[in-house]
Design a protein around this motif. Structure first.
Motif, short mmCIF file in Angstrom:
data_model
loop_
_atom_site.label_atom_id
_atom_site.label_comp_id
_atom_site.label_asym_id
_atom_site.label_seq_id
_atom_site.Cartn_x
_atom_site.Cartn_y
_atom_site.Cartn_z
N ILE A 114 106.65 -42.77 -9.35
CA ILE A 114 107.34 -41.31 -9.45
C ILE A 114 106.20 -40.64 -8.33
O ILE A 114 104.95 -40.75 -8.71
N GLY A 115 106.51 -39.94 -7.33
CA GLY A 115 105.73 -39.11 -6.69
C GLY A 115 104.72 -39.96 -5.71
O GLY A 115 104.97 -40.98 -5.02
N VAL A 116 103.38 -39.79 -5.99
CA VAL A 116 102.52 -40.35 -5.07
C VAL A 116 101.75 -41.62 -6.01
O VAL A 116 100.63 -42.10 -5.65
N GLN A 117 102.42 -42.19 -6.92
CA GLN A 117 101.75 -43.13 -7.72
C GLN A 117 101.61 -44.31 -7.09
O GLN A 117 100.69 -45.12 -7.15
#
Length: 369
Positions: A114-117
């Motif tokens: 998720i996102g910048v993980q």
């Protein structure tokens, strides 16, 4: 303070020699890098939790060989291209691995970055590899000091709970010259392992240890924890810990064990000897002899309880089997008094006894006046 120092009234601070200072710098820097590595691992595992990757539930070490290879594969591969057979091929099978292939695949299925993980995991992995490289460089630098102080390290490692690495750390903090310390209590005070002596009116207010030894005290506590877990090789500190834990609790017992280890280290370095306490055989074989009940122990106990001198003197006489002259005199006086009382009682009985006379051959009783 300058005037007092000029008159040699201020004790100078401990300044180790140049080689010990260099050793201390390297050891403390390596410790800082270890803290940084732990922080990065915590961030990495947090990202794994957010991404629904549950490898920590099937692997004992989520940063081991198999788990690291799987995470590297997941980070570098798009979710649509991830294959189960490729994941199973990355698993390093060992004899003590309990997780099955189905459990490992179930812990990965459904993951989502998720996102910048994904970017965060890549940066953390890069930083971890750099930290490991820096720690390796420091270890190669420390090899010189391991060779230089081989004899002292060999003596220290004879104590259970002390490894060659921890022995080198301890030398970096206290040095190799024990003459700079007044005694072992002074060294323990500098390490922050001396209990307070705050008492008033016969009551202990506090026994908390000091705040010193920010590097040495945690190291000795770790060594003490390792020592008390040893029950087969040398259970000496384990027996000491169990005895103290019953009365003082776990935390105070561990601090006491750490202080005992530091005192032993002081004498081992000073005397150039291995670890061999005087009560080692008694503690290990559980052959500690109890004190016998004799006159000396009884008198010491009575004095501790606040007995007066007459009581102690009486106990000494009774235990020794001798009768003092005063006791003989008292006994004789008591016997004389008892004899006099019996004689007076007999005289009174004779005085009041009726007098028997005869009148015309018949006995008559006449009362005495």
């Amino acid at each position: 303070m300058a005037s007092m120092f000029r008159m040699d009234l201020v004790v100078s601070s401990y300044i180790p020699p140049a080689d010990i200072r260099d050793l201390r710098e390297l050891c403390r820097y390596r410790l800082k890098l270890t803290y940084m590595r732990t922080s990065e691992k915590n961030r990495f595992q947090n990202s794994m939790t957010i991404s629904k990757v549950r490898l920590d539930s099937v692997f004992s070490d989520p940063f081991g060989k198999s788990a690291s290879a799987i995470m590297e594969y997941l980070i570098s591969t798009e979710p649509d291209e991830v294959r189960d057979d490729e994941i199973l091929r990355l698993i390093y099978r060992r004899g003590n691995m309990k997780a099955s292939d189905e459990d490992i695949l179930d812990s990965i299925h459904g993951y989502e970055f998720i996102g910048v993980q994904r970017d965060k995991l890549q940066i953390i992995s890069l930083h971890l590899s750099q930290i490991e490289e820096c720690i390796g460089l420091i270890d190669r630098k420390l090899e010189y000091y391991r060779q230089k102080y081989t004899g002292i390290i060999r003596h220290l490692t004879t104590m259970v709970g002390i490894t060659p690495a921890s022995a080198l750390y301890i030398l970096g903090e206290i040095g190799t010259d024990m003459s700079v310390w007044r005694d072992d209590a002074s060294l323990a005070c500098r390490a922050g392992l001396s209990p307070a002596n705050n008492a008033s009116a016969g009551k202990k207010k506090s026994t908390r240890i000091g705040n010193g030894g920010h590097y040495l005290k945690p190291l000795l506590v770790q060594c003490a924890l390792a020592a008390v877990k040893n029950t087969k090789k040398d259970p000496y500190f384990r027996r000491k810990y169990e005895t103290l834990k019953k009365r003082r609790g776990h935390k105070k017992a561990i601090i006491a064990i750490a202080r005992k280890m530091l005192v032993a280290i002081y004498h081992m370095i000073r005397d150039d000897a291995d670890f061999l306490p005087v009560d080692h055989r008694e503690i290990i074989q559980n052959t500690k002899t109890t004190k016998g009940l004799n006159l000396k122990n009884v008198i010491a106990f009575l004095k501790d309880q606040g007995a007066d001198d007459d009581t102690i003197r009486l106990v000494e006489v009774q235990c020794s089997g001798k009768v003092p002259e005063t006791a003989d005199a008292c006994g004789k006086a008591s016997a004389d008094k008892e004899a006099k009382e019996k004689q007076s009682a007999s005289e009174c009985a004779d005085a009041f006894q009726p007098i028997q006379e005869s009148v015309n051959g018949s006995p008559v009783l006449i009362s005495g006046s």
